[in-house]
Write an enzyme that holds these catalytic residues in place. Structure first.
Site, PDB file in Angstrom:
ATOM      1  N   SER A 134       0.855  -1.188   0.000  1.00 42.82           N
ATOM      2  CA  SER A 134       0.000   0.000   0.000  1.00 42.82           C
ATOM      3  C   SER A 134       0.887   1.232   0.000  1.00 42.82           C
ATOM      4  CB  SER A 134      -0.849  -0.055   1.282  1.00 42.82           C
ATOM      5  OG  SER A 134      -1.306   1.197   1.683  1.00 42.82           O
ATOM      6  N   TYR A 175      -3.358  -0.100  10.270  1.00 38.09           N
ATOM      7  CA  TYR A 175      -3.238  -0.467   8.848  1.00 38.09           C
ATOM      8  C   TYR A 175      -1.839  -0.128   8.325  1.00 38.09           C
ATOM      9  CZ  TYR A 175      -4.481  -0.734   3.860  1.00 38.09           C
ATOM     10  OH  TYR A 175      -4.532  -1.048   2.521  1.00 38.09           O
TER      11      TYR A 175
HETATM   12  N1  LIG Z   1      -8.508  -0.092  -2.271  1.00 38.17           N
HETATM   13  C1  LIG Z   1      -7.367   0.552  -2.112  1.00 38.17           C
HETATM   14  O1  LIG Z   1      -7.285   1.759  -2.380  1.00 38.17           O
HETATM   15  C2  LIG Z   1      -6.147  -0.170  -1.622  1.00 38.17           C
HETATM   16  C3  LIG Z   1      -4.941   0.542  -1.590  1.00 38.17           C
HETATM   17  C4  LIG Z   1      -3.805  -0.093  -1.153  1.00 38.17           C
HETATM   18  C5  LIG Z   1      -3.835  -1.421  -0.769  1.00 38.17           C
HETATM   19  N2  LIG Z   1      -5.029  -2.093  -0.799  1.00 38.17           N
HETATM   20  C6  LIG Z   1      -4.996  -3.487  -0.377  1.00 38.17           C
HETATM   21  O2  LIG Z   1      -5.533  -4.293  -1.402  1.00 38.17           O
HETATM   22  C7  LIG Z   1      -6.077  -5.474  -0.821  1.00 38.17           C
HETATM   23  C8  LIG Z   1      -7.487  -5.665  -1.350  1.00 38.17           C
HETATM   24  O3  LIG Z   1      -8.257  -4.566  -0.949  1.00 38.17           O
HETATM   25  P1  LIG Z   1      -9.589  -4.096  -1.698  1.00 38.17           P
HETATM   26  O4  LIG Z   1      -9.525  -2.635  -1.804  1.00 38.17           O
HETATM   27  O5  LIG Z   1      -9.818  -4.928  -2.891  1.00 38.17           O
HETATM   28  O6  LIG Z   1     -10.659  -4.433  -0.554  1.00 38.17           O
HETATM   29  P2  LIG Z   1     -12.037  -5.229  -0.560  1.00 38.17           P
HETATM   30  O7  LIG Z   1     -12.829  -4.919  -1.759  1.00 38.17           O
HETATM   31  O8  LIG Z   1     -12.621  -5.001   0.782  1.00 38.17           O
HETATM   32  O9  LIG Z   1     -11.559  -6.756  -0.690  1.00 38.17           O
HETATM   33  C9  LIG Z   1     -10.884  -7.378   0.379  1.00 38.17           C
HETATM   34  C10 LIG Z   1     -10.758  -8.856   0.071  1.00 38.17           C
HETATM   35  O10 LIG Z   1     -10.099  -9.492   1.153  1.00 38.17           O
HETATM   36  C11 LIG Z   1     -10.907 -10.576   1.600  1.00 38.17           C
HETATM   37  N3  LIG Z   1     -10.710 -10.755   3.034  1.00 38.17           N
HETATM   38  C12 LIG Z   1     -10.843  -9.837   4.029  1.00 38.17           C
HETATM   39  N4  LIG Z   1     -10.606 -10.395   5.220  1.00 38.17           N
HETATM   40  C13 LIG Z   1     -10.303 -11.703   4.970  1.00 38.17           C
HETATM   41  C14 LIG Z   1      -9.977 -12.810   5.785  1.00 38.17           C
HETATM   42  N5  LIG Z   1      -9.900 -12.694   7.123  1.00 38.17           N
HETATM   43  N6  LIG Z   1      -9.732 -13.994   5.200  1.00 38.17           N
HETATM   44  C15 LIG Z   1      -9.803 -14.141   3.867  1.00 38.17           C
HETATM   45  N7  LIG Z   1     -10.123 -13.139   3.032  1.00 38.17           N
HETATM   46  C16 LIG Z   1     -10.380 -11.938   3.583  1.00 38.17           C
HETATM   47  C17 LIG Z   1     -12.321 -10.187   1.231  1.00 38.17           C
HETATM   48  O11 LIG Z   1     -13.133 -11.336   1.037  1.00 38.17           O
HETATM   49  P3  LIG Z   1     -14.201 -11.921   2.076  1.00 38.17           P
HETATM   50  O12 LIG Z   1     -14.856 -10.769   2.760  1.00 38.17           O
HETATM   51  O13 LIG Z   1     -15.093 -12.714   1.174  1.00 38.17           O
HETATM   52  O14 LIG Z   1     -13.390 -12.786   2.990  1.00 38.17           O
HETATM   53  C18 LIG Z   1     -12.109  -9.515  -0.111  1.00 38.17           C
HETATM   54  O15 LIG Z   1     -12.019 -10.479  -1.140  1.00 38.17           O
HETATM   55  C19 LIG Z   1      -5.995  -5.288   0.689  1.00 38.17           C
HETATM   56  O16 LIG Z   1      -4.867  -5.943   1.191  1.00 38.17           O
HETATM   57  C20 LIG Z   1      -5.844  -3.791   0.835  1.00 38.17           C
HETATM   58  O17 LIG Z   1      -5.198  -3.446   2.022  1.00 38.17           O
HETATM   59  C21 LIG Z   1      -6.170  -1.499  -1.213  1.00 38.17           C
END
Ligand SMILES: NC(=O)c1ccc[n+]([C@@H]2O[C@H](COP(=O)([O-])OP(=O)(O)OC[C@H]3O[C@@H](n4cnc5c(N)ncnc54)[C@H](OP(=O)(O)O)[C@@H]3O)[C@@H](O)[C@H]2O)c1
Length: 256
Positions: A147, A160
């Site tokens: 991130s 985070y």
């Molecule tokens: N969006 C951004 O701007 C951004 C920026 C930097 C980094 N990121 C990183 O990118 C990654 C994905 O984020 P996103 O934005 O796509 O978020 P999201 O739409 O909330 O997706 C998160 C994913 O993680 C899964 N998850 C959460 N807790 C879990 C657990 N305990 N066990 C297994 N699966 C779990 C969720 O699936 P279930 O709920 O079905 O388990 C979902 O598939 C994360 O690591 C986040 O920190 C995001």
């Protein structure tokens, strides 16, 4: 080197958090690059929907319901893979959670939920992945989804930020430890992408305007923007790249 170095044909990739958002986009993008997929998350229905999309692309897609916070669930995931005779050579450690709160209000439950998912879960998923590869004498590669907070501090996002800074440290340390076993460990660093995780921020127009003004390319990321970097880092084109983070952030981390 030909363009095949950018292909993932014949590879099997395990993507955690593949039920939506960034993980789903990376999984679909890897399928477009030729990989077969194992999709893991907690929501069986959403995983099945993503698997259907990948199968319609002509690739194999298996689903595994797993909670990365829970070591017994990770063990079941590993057993489930072995039972199905599957040995992924690519792991995308993407599952993650976020919640902002002033640090003086952070309690143990919030700290544990974020650190256990984003850092501990990623480590033990990587450990089990590498154990199986090393037992089989096979090479592999890990892509950790870091991130902006791996490299800059974000107020009210301290658990985070700690988890994602730790994940970058883990990327470097594991890359050094497992290089001789033929396992590369890299990371991508997404900037701002509108997903379920971050939706709460985008509802505030003043936040959006202020953030856009700080992104040199002048737009938020689309989840598809992360595919090229992910496929590159997991393919032969990056055979001599390990321990690195590739920021995909519209220039945010490079600017003042
Ligand atoms: N969006 C951004 O701007 C951004 C920026 C930097 C980094 N990121 C990183 O990118 C990654 C994905 O984020 P996103 O934005 O796509 O978020 P999201 O739409 O909330 O997706 C998160 C994913 O993680 C899964 N998850 C959460 N807790 C879990 C657990 N305990 N066990 C297994 N699966 C779990 C969720 O699936 P279930 O709920 O079905 O388990 C979902 O598939 C994360 O690591 C986040 O920190 C995001």
């Amino acid at each position: 080197m030909g363009l095949t170095a950018f292909s993932l044909f014949g590879r099997l990739a395990l993507v955690t958090g593949a039920s939506r958002g960034i993980g789903r986009a990376i999984a679909e993008g890897m399928a477009d690059a030729g990989a077969d997929l194992v999709l893991a998350a907690r929501s069986a229905d959403s995983l099945a929907e993503v698997a259907g999309i990948i199968e319609r692309k002509g690739r194999r897609a298996e689903t595994l319901v797993a909670d990365v916070q829970d070591l017994s669930s990770l063990e079941s995931m590993s057993t489930g893979l072995a039972d199905r005779g599957m040995l992924p050579g690519i792991l995308v450690n993407n599952a993650g959670v976020e919640e902002v709160r002033p640090s003086t209000d952070v309690d143990e439950a919030l700290w544990d939920r974020i650190l256990d998912t984003n850092l501990k879960g990623a480590f033990f998923t990587a450990r089990d992945f590498a154990r199986r590869l090393q037992e089989a004498g096979q090479p592999g590669c890990i892509l950790n989804v870091c991130s902006l907070t791996s490299v800059v501090g974000v107020p009210t996002a301290v658990p985070y930020t700690s988890s994602k800074s730790g994940l970058l440290g883990m990327t470097r340390a594991l890359s050094a430890e497992w290089a001789k076993a033929g396992i590369r460990v890299n990371a991508i660093g997404p900037g701002y992408f509108r997903t379920e995780l971050t939706e709460v921020f985008y509802r505030d127009p003043s936040w959006s305007d202020a953030m856009l003004a700080r992104i040199p390319q002048g737009r938020f990321g689309n989840v598809e923007d992360l595919v090229g970097a992910s496929v590159f880092l997991c393919g032969d084109a990056a055979a001599y790249v390990t321990g690195q983070v590739l920021m995909v952030d519209g220039g945010y981390s490079a600017s003042i």
